[in-house]
Scaffold this motif. Sequence first.
Motif, PDB file in Angstrom:
ATOM      1  N   GLY A 194       0.814  -1.216   0.000  1.00 19.85           N
ATOM      2  CA  GLY A 194       0.000   0.000   0.000  1.00 19.85           C
ATOM      3  C   GLY A 194       0.840   1.255   0.000  1.00 19.85           C
ATOM      4  O   GLY A 194       0.529   2.246  -0.685  1.00 19.85           O
ATOM      5  N   GLU A 195       1.933   1.250   0.770  1.00 23.97           N
ATOM      6  CA  GLU A 195       2.833   2.404   0.792  1.00 23.97           C
ATOM      7  C   GLU A 195       3.527   2.566  -0.555  1.00 23.97           C
ATOM      8  O   GLU A 195       3.684   3.690  -1.051  1.00 23.97           O
ATOM      9  CB  GLU A 195       3.869   2.230   1.904  1.00 23.97           C
ATOM     10  N   LEU A 196       3.951   1.453  -1.151  1.00 25.54           N
ATOM     11  CA  LEU A 196       4.609   1.524  -2.457  1.00 25.54           C
ATOM     12  C   LEU A 196       3.659   2.050  -3.517  1.00 25.54           C
ATOM     13  O   LEU A 196       4.032   2.895  -4.338  1.00 25.54           O
ATOM     14  CB  LEU A 196       5.144   0.151  -2.856  1.00 25.54           C
ATOM     15  N   LEU A 205       5.424   8.144 -10.864  1.00 27.62           N
ATOM     16  CA  LEU A 205       6.203   7.080 -11.483  1.00 27.62           C
ATOM     17  C   LEU A 205       5.393   6.185 -12.404  1.00 27.62           C
ATOM     18  O   LEU A 205       5.956   5.297 -13.060  1.00 27.62           O
ATOM     19  CB  LEU A 205       6.877   6.231 -10.400  1.00 27.62           C
ATOM     20  N   LEU A 206       4.081   6.395 -12.477  1.00 21.23           N
ATOM     21  CA  LEU A 206       3.304   5.701 -13.506  1.00 21.23           C
ATOM     22  C   LEU A 206       3.569   6.383 -14.843  1.00 21.23           C
ATOM     23  O   LEU A 206       3.867   7.577 -14.886  1.00 21.23           O
ATOM     24  CB  LEU A 206       1.815   5.731 -13.168  1.00 21.23           C
ATOM     25  N   PRO A 207       3.491   5.651 -15.960  1.00 26.32           N
ATOM     26  CA  PRO A 207       3.805   6.243 -17.269  1.00 26.32           C
ATOM     27  C   PRO A 207       3.058   7.542 -17.514  1.00 26.32           C
ATOM     28  O   PRO A 207       1.856   7.649 -17.269  1.00 26.32           O
ATOM     29  CB  PRO A 207       3.367   5.154 -18.252  1.00 26.32           C
ATOM     30  N   GLY A 208       3.806   8.538 -17.984  1.00 26.51           N
ATOM     31  CA  GLY A 208       3.213   9.841 -18.266  1.00 26.51           C
ATOM     32  C   GLY A 208       2.865  10.632 -17.026  1.00 26.51           C
ATOM     33  O   GLY A 208       2.230  11.685 -17.115  1.00 26.51           O
ATOM     34  N   GLY A 209       3.286  10.135 -15.866  1.00 25.61           N
ATOM     35  CA  GLY A 209       2.962  10.831 -14.615  1.00 25.61           C
ATOM     36  C   GLY A 209       1.497  10.782 -14.245  1.00 25.61           C
ATOM     37  O   GLY A 209       1.039  11.524 -13.376  1.00 25.61           O
ATOM     38  N   LYS A 210       0.747   9.878 -14.894  1.00 30.91           N
ATOM     39  CA  LYS A 210      -0.682   9.771 -14.603  1.00 30.91           C
ATOM     40  C   LYS A 210      -0.912   9.281 -13.186  1.00 30.91           C
ATOM     41  O   LYS A 210      -0.079   8.573 -12.614  1.00 30.91           O
ATOM     42  CB  LYS A 210      -1.359   8.818 -15.587  1.00 30.91           C
ATOM     43  N   LYS A 211      -2.072   9.646 -12.625  1.00 32.77           N
ATOM     44  CA  LYS A 211      -2.442   9.184 -11.294  1.00 32.77           C
ATOM     45  C   LYS A 211      -3.713   8.360 -11.381  1.00 32.77           C
ATOM     46  O   LYS A 211      -4.614   8.650 -12.173  1.00 32.77           O
ATOM     47  CB  LYS A 211      -2.657  10.359 -10.338  1.00 32.77           C
ATOM     48  N   VAL A 212      -3.760   7.330 -10.549  1.00 35.07           N
ATOM     49  CA  VAL A 212      -4.934   6.484 -10.462  1.00 35.07           C
ATOM     50  C   VAL A 212      -5.741   6.901  -9.234  1.00 35.07           C
ATOM     51  O   VAL A 212      -5.189   7.471  -8.278  1.00 35.07           O
ATOM     52  CB  VAL A 212      -4.520   4.997 -10.374  1.00 35.07           C
ATOM     53  N   ARG A 213      -7.021   6.647  -9.243  1.00 32.51           N
ATOM     54  CA  ARG A 213      -7.852   6.866  -8.047  1.00 32.51           C
ATOM     55  C   ARG A 213      -7.553   5.730  -7.077  1.00 32.51           C
ATOM     56  O   ARG A 213      -8.087   4.637  -7.198  1.00 32.51           O
ATOM     57  CB  ARG A 213      -9.333   6.903  -8.419  1.00 32.51           C
ATOM     58  N   LEU A 214      -6.666   6.008  -6.133  1.00 32.88           N
ATOM     59  CA  LEU A 214      -6.094   4.976  -5.273  1.00 32.88           C
ATOM     60  C   LEU A 214      -6.676   5.020  -3.862  1.00 32.88           C
ATOM     61  O   LEU A 214      -6.785   6.091  -3.259  1.00 32.88           O
ATOM     62  CB  LEU A 214      -4.573   5.170  -5.184  1.00 32.88           C
ATOM     63  N   THR A 215      -7.029   3.847  -3.358  1.00 29.62           N
ATOM     64  CA  THR A 215      -7.414   3.678  -1.957  1.00 29.62           C
ATOM     65  C   THR A 215      -6.590   2.544  -1.372  1.00 29.62           C
ATOM     66  O   THR A 215      -6.478   1.481  -1.985  1.00 29.62           O
ATOM     67  CB  THR A 215      -8.909   3.327  -1.811  1.00 29.62           C
ATOM     68  N   VAL A 216      -6.003   2.772  -0.223  1.00 34.14           N
ATOM     69  CA  VAL A 216      -5.292   1.717   0.496  1.00 34.14           C
ATOM     70  C   VAL A 216      -6.085   1.382   1.749  1.00 34.14           C
ATOM     71  O   VAL A 216      -6.421   2.267   2.536  1.00 34.14           O
ATOM     72  CB  VAL A 216      -3.862   2.157   0.880  1.00 34.14           C
ATOM     73  N   ARG A 398      14.871   6.833   1.190  1.00 35.07           N
ATOM     74  CA  ARG A 398      14.270   6.729   2.518  1.00 35.07           C
ATOM     75  C   ARG A 398      13.577   8.051   2.902  1.00 35.07           C
ATOM     76  O   ARG A 398      12.441   8.057   3.378  1.00 35.07           O
ATOM     77  CB  ARG A 398      15.337   6.379   3.558  1.00 35.07           C
ATOM     78  N   GLU A 399      14.257   9.144   2.689  1.00 27.76           N
ATOM     79  CA  GLU A 399      13.680  10.442   3.061  1.00 27.76           C
ATOM     80  C   GLU A 399      12.469  10.786   2.204  1.00 27.76           C
ATOM     81  O   GLU A 399      11.466  11.316   2.703  1.00 27.76           O
ATOM     82  CB  GLU A 399      14.742  11.539   2.945  1.00 27.76           C
ATOM     83  N   THR A 400      12.538  10.492   0.906  1.00 30.71           N
ATOM     84  CA  THR A 400      11.414  10.792   0.012  1.00 30.71           C
ATOM     85  C   THR A 400      10.209   9.923   0.336  1.00 30.71           C
ATOM     86  O   THR A 400       9.067  10.397   0.326  1.00 30.71           O
ATOM     87  CB  THR A 400      11.825  10.566  -1.460  1.00 30.71           C
ATOM     88  N   SER A 401      10.448   8.657   0.633  1.00 23.08           N
ATOM     89  CA  SER A 401       9.337   7.734   0.847  1.00 23.08           C
ATOM     90  C   SER A 401       8.678   7.874   2.208  1.00 23.08           C
ATOM     91  O   SER A 401       7.545   7.429   2.401  1.00 23.08           O
ATOM     92  CB  SER A 401       9.812   6.281   0.651  1.00 23.08           C
ATOM     93  N   LYS A 402       9.360   8.496   3.153  1.00 24.29           N
ATOM     94  CA  LYS A 402       8.815   8.615   4.513  1.00 24.29           C
ATOM     95  C   LYS A 402       7.450   9.286   4.532  1.00 24.29           C
ATOM     96  O   LYS A 402       6.605   8.971   5.370  1.00 24.29           O
ATOM     97  CB  LYS A 402       9.776   9.406   5.403  1.00 24.29           C
ATOM     98  N   LYS A 403       7.222  10.220   3.634  1.00 22.24           N
ATOM     99  CA  LYS A 403       5.950  10.956   3.646  1.00 22.24           C
ATOM    100  C   LYS A 403       4.757  10.065   3.302  1.00 22.24           C
ATOM    101  O   LYS A 403       3.613  10.452   3.516  1.00 22.24           O
ATOM    102  CB  LYS A 403       6.021  12.144   2.675  1.00 22.24           C
ATOM    103  N   TYR A 404       5.057   8.852   2.778  1.00 20.86           N
ATOM    104  CA  TYR A 404       3.980   7.937   2.404  1.00 20.86           C
ATOM    105  C   TYR A 404       3.825   6.775   3.390  1.00 20.86           C
ATOM    106  O   TYR A 404       3.060   5.858   3.137  1.00 20.86           O
ATOM    107  CB  TYR A 404       4.230   7.407   0.988  1.00 20.86           C
ATOM    108  N   TYR A 405       4.544   6.858   4.501  1.00 16.73           N
ATOM    109  CA  TYR A 405       4.423   5.807   5.512  1.00 16.73           C
ATOM    110  C   TYR A 405       3.000   5.771   6.092  1.00 16.73           C
ATOM    111  O   TYR A 405       2.460   6.821   6.457  1.00 16.73           O
ATOM    112  CB  TYR A 405       5.415   6.029   6.652  1.00 16.73           C
ATOM    113  N   LEU A 406       2.460   4.592   6.202  1.00 21.25           N
ATOM    114  CA  LEU A 406       1.154   4.396   6.836  1.00 21.25           C
ATOM    115  C   LEU A 406       1.293   3.854   8.262  1.00 21.25           C
ATOM    116  O   LEU A 406       0.320   3.800   8.996  1.00 21.25           O
ATOM    117  CB  LEU A 406       0.321   3.412   6.028  1.00 21.25           C
ATOM    118  N   TYR A 407       2.531   3.462   8.614  1.00 22.43           N
ATOM    119  CA  TYR A 407       2.767   2.819   9.906  1.00 22.43           C
ATOM    120  C   TYR A 407       4.040   3.397  10.533  1.00 22.43           C
ATOM    121  O   TYR A 407       4.968   3.779   9.832  1.00 22.43           O
ATOM    122  CB  TYR A 407       2.943   1.301   9.718  1.00 22.43           C
ATOM    123  N   LYS A 408       4.070   3.427  11.844  1.00 21.39           N
ATOM    124  CA  LYS A 408       5.245   3.955  12.556  1.00 21.39           C
ATOM    125  C   LYS A 408       6.220   2.816  12.863  1.00 21.39           C
ATOM    126  O   LYS A 408       5.848   1.663  12.909  1.00 21.39           O
ATOM    127  CB  LYS A 408       4.796   4.625  13.866  1.00 21.39           C
TER     128      LYS A 408
END
Length: 408
Positions: A194-196, A205-216, A398-408
Motif C-alpha cells: 500500500g505504501e509503495l 512514477l506511472l507512465p506519463g505521470g498519470k495518477k490512479v484513483r487509489l485507496t489503500v 528513505r527520506e522521500t518515501s517517509k511521507k507515504y508511511y502508513l505505519y510507525k
Amino acid sequence: MKRLVTIIAACAALSLSAQVKPGIEVLRDRGFDVLQGKRAGLITNPSGVDNSLRSSVDILAEAPGVKLTGLYAPEHGVRGDVHAGDKVDNMVDPATGVPVYSVYGKTHKPTAEMLKDVDALVYDIQDNGCRSFTFISTMGKAMEACAELDKEFIVLDRPNPVGGNKIEGNIVEDSCFSFVSQFAIPYLYGLTPGELATYLNEEGLLPGGKKVRLTVVPMEGYSRDMDFRSTGMPWVLPSPHIPNPETALYYPMSGILGELYCMSIGVGYTLPFKLFCASWIDAGDLAKALNDKNIPGMKFRPIHIKPFYSTGKGENLQGVEAYVTDKDAAPLTLVQFYVMETLAELYPDRKLFDIADKSRLNMFDKVCGSKEIRRRFTRRYKVADMENYWNKDAETFRETSKKYYLYK
C-alpha cells in the motif's frame, strides 16, 4: 464431521494468535465499505488470505453489496497452480465461476476488455519486499491500466517481510527497466504494498505521470520494525521458492547471483536462496574464508548437497549455507557479491562472470537495475569497488518515501 470441526477449530486458533489484521480483514470489518454497490476485480494469488486462511477470492465472492466480476492472475496463477516463469492462461475459477484473466502471459497489463465489467480493481498479494519479485510490477501495470481507464484501484495491505526499515540498492537506471525492475526504486525498498502504491502514484512514477484513483485499506496492529513472524499472521508462500517468511531475507541475498545460473543458490534443493554451492568448491575453505570476512549479521557453515532440479541437478555440490544472525546489521544484497569476491580469491581461474553463460549477463544487469554494478565489480572482483554505487540512492529514497508511511 469430526475432522471438519478440527479444521475449523485450527483455523480459529490461527486467527486468534495473529497480532496484525491484513487489509482484507479490515475491509470485511468495515462492511466492505469502499466496494459497496460496485463491480470488483481482484488481483491475487494463494497468499491473499485472512488470518483463518480463507481466500480473499472467496471472501469477496460472498461479500454483501459487492459483485466480483473478474479475477486477474499474476505469475503462478490466482490459485497457485502455475509453475515459476510459465505463462498463465485465461480460464474460469472453478470454485466461484468468476472469469480469470491472465496478466502474466500475452500481456502484463489488464486490457480495456478485461476491465470492462469492473468499477474497482483490488490488489491483495503478500509481497517479499524485493524489487525483482514480479508481483509489484503486476501491481504497477494494473495501476497504469486503471489510470488510463478511470477505474478505481484498491490495495489491501500486507506486511513487508524484510521489514519497513530495510533499504538497499541503487535506483533503476534507464537502460535496465524491465518486469523485474519496473520502477525507479531501490532493490530493497522498505515499504508495504500500500505504501509503495502510494509512492508510485504520488511521485509520478506511472507512465506519463498519470495518477490512479487509489485507496489503500491499511493493516491494523502493524509497525515498521515487525518481522513477519511477530505479526502472528499465517504465511502462505507467494511463490513456490518462498516457502516461509525467513526465505524473504535470503532471496535478496542470493537471487541476483542466481541469475548467472553457474552455481546453485539452493533453488532445486530444500534451502532455496540460502546456499552458494558448486562442484569445484571446497565447503570448508569457503565457509572459513567468508566467516573471516566478518560480514555484519552473517554466519556461514559448510554444506554438501545434490540438487533435485535446476542448477546442478543430480550433481554432488559443496559450498556454504548462509545464516542471517542480525537482519538489521546484515548487508543482505551485498552478501552475494562478498561470495563472488571470496570465490575469486580462492579459485582465480573460476571467476563467475568468466564461467557464466554470456547470455545471462543482460538479465543480471536488469535485476541489478544498472550495468554499472557489474562493470565496477569485475574490475577486481572487490565489493569495495561497487558498494558505494550500489547504495548511493538508499538514504535519499528513505527520506522521500517517509511521507507515504502508513505505519510507525
